[in-house]
Scaffold this active site. Structure first.
Site, PDB file in Angstrom:
ATOM      1  N   HIS A 126       4.418   3.123 -10.312  1.00  0.00           N
ATOM      2  CA  HIS A 126       4.971   1.765 -10.342  1.00  0.00           C
ATOM      3  C   HIS A 126       4.694   1.043  -9.021  1.00  0.00           C
ATOM      4  O   HIS A 126       4.168  -0.079  -9.002  1.00  0.00           O
ATOM      5  CB  HIS A 126       6.479   1.860 -10.615  1.00  0.00           C
ATOM      6  CG  HIS A 126       7.206   0.552 -10.598  1.00  0.00           C
ATOM      7  ND1 HIS A 126       7.758  -0.016 -11.725  1.00  0.00           N
ATOM      8  CD2 HIS A 126       7.501  -0.310  -9.579  1.00  0.00           C
ATOM      9  CE1 HIS A 126       8.332  -1.148 -11.423  1.00  0.00           C
ATOM     10  NE2 HIS A 126       8.194  -1.354 -10.110  1.00  0.00           N
ATOM     11  N   GLU A 127       5.047   1.701  -7.917  1.00  0.00           N
ATOM     12  CA  GLU A 127       4.861   1.071  -6.615  1.00  0.00           C
ATOM     13  C   GLU A 127       3.382   0.993  -6.239  1.00  0.00           C
ATOM     14  O   GLU A 127       2.951   0.041  -5.588  1.00  0.00           O
ATOM     15  CB  GLU A 127       5.652   1.831  -5.544  1.00  0.00           C
ATOM     16  CG  GLU A 127       7.150   1.903  -5.800  1.00  0.00           C
ATOM     17  CD  GLU A 127       7.801   0.548  -5.980  1.00  0.00           C
ATOM     18  OE1 GLU A 127       7.237  -0.463  -5.511  1.00  0.00           O
ATOM     19  OE2 GLU A 127       8.881   0.489  -6.591  1.00  0.00           O
ATOM     20  N   HIS A 141       1.927  -2.130  -7.734  1.00  0.00           N
ATOM     21  CA  HIS A 141       2.208  -3.315  -6.910  1.00  0.00           C
ATOM     22  C   HIS A 141       1.223  -3.397  -5.744  1.00  0.00           C
ATOM     23  O   HIS A 141       0.620  -4.447  -5.482  1.00  0.00           O
ATOM     24  CB  HIS A 141       3.629  -3.231  -6.334  1.00  0.00           C
ATOM     25  CG  HIS A 141       4.720  -3.517  -7.302  1.00  0.00           C
ATOM     26  ND1 HIS A 141       4.740  -4.628  -8.120  1.00  0.00           N
ATOM     27  CD2 HIS A 141       5.877  -2.832  -7.565  1.00  0.00           C
ATOM     28  CE1 HIS A 141       5.843  -4.621  -8.854  1.00  0.00           C
ATOM     29  NE2 HIS A 141       6.538  -3.534  -8.543  1.00  0.00           N
TER      30      HIS A 141
END
Length: 267
Positions: free
Chosen positions: A60-61, A64
């Site tokens: 997820h990170e 980003h």
């Protein structure tokens, strides 16, 4: 590019041994669930789902950071965001312990640590929105993979315990995606819409932004709100072929320490 710069560039993008270790734990846990190797099926489910959940937090990170890199913020590499190391995302407690605690306490998938993007380096509102959306979209993709055996009707030969673990893991991914896409300050959904708001409105929202995340958490523990939310999750999972019973059994097995009667283990 000089050799020194090239070496630094490769180092910034080298997959962290920490992430590889977590990935290995997930693999071993999945194998134990599939084969019934451990004496306690619940313990195997706990190890597998917990490790897979941390892997999804890292991805997820990373999404980003990777999207920010291609949008103009070249500093994310030096910050360690491209190594998939969960310890590089703000703080270990926020990145791993807190999200895992929410899973243990209530079976809720919530976002963990964050990557700090130097937004002034990004040009264009669409790019800002895409950077914020990249993380939750990773959870959506993870959920699609977890539910694929269900909606593809490819469960023949899949052990029931592994089926239950996948169902529970899919629910965590969907809750993480949907909650994080809420247009609430502090969540990625707000980051998606924020570039399109007026400067005046953003200034009004800014003082309350740090509290949005905690308001969402508090509301989920209100029985009426939490019940409605999980009913909606079950409806969404059913549309993907996952029965509420599968999800409930995954949750029961995951909490192996409860010593519940075990209507699911071995069923």
């Amino acid at each position: 590019m000089s050799r020194t710069a090239a070496a630094a560039h490769r180092h910034e993008r080298r997959i962290s041994p920490v992430f590889l270790a977590i990935l290995a734990v997930m693999g071993v846990g999945g194998w134990a669930v599939w084969t019934g190797f451990a004496a306690s099926a619940g313990f195997s489910v706990f190890v597998f789902v917990s490790a897979a959940w941390i892997v999804s937090l890292c991805l997820h990170e990373y999404a980003h950071a990777r999207t920010a890199l291609h949008s103009g913020d070249l500093t994310v590499g030096a910050k360690g965001y491209l190594t998939l190391n969960p310890m590089a995302y703000t703080h270990a407690v926020l990145s791993v312990v807190l999200p895992l605690l929410f899973v243990i306490m209530g079976g809720i998938g919530l976002p963990g640590g964050a990557v700090f993007i130097e937004r002034h380096r990004i040009r264009g509102r669409w790019r800002h929105s895409l950077i914020s959306a990249a993380g939750p979209l990773t959870n959506v993709l993870f959920a699609v993979v977890c539910t694929a055996p269900f909606w593809l009707d490819a469960l023949d030969g899949v052990p029931l315990t592994f089926r239950y673990a996948l169902a529970f893991l899919a629910m965590l991914q969907l809750t993480a995606a949907l909650l994080n896409l809420l247009p609430v300050p502090g969540l990625d959904g707000y980051g998606v819409v924020e570039p399109w708001l007026s400067d005046r409105l953003r200034r009004k929202i800014e003082p309350v932004a740090p509290y949005g995340f905690f308001v969402v958490i508090a509301l989920l523990f209100v029985p009426a709100v939490g019940g409605a939310f999980f009913d909606g999750m079950d409806a969404l999972l059913q549309s993907l072929g996952v029965r509420p019973f599968d999800r409930a059994c995954g949750w029961e097995l995951y909490r192996f320490w409860d010593g519940a009667p075990g209507i699911c283990e071995g069923s």
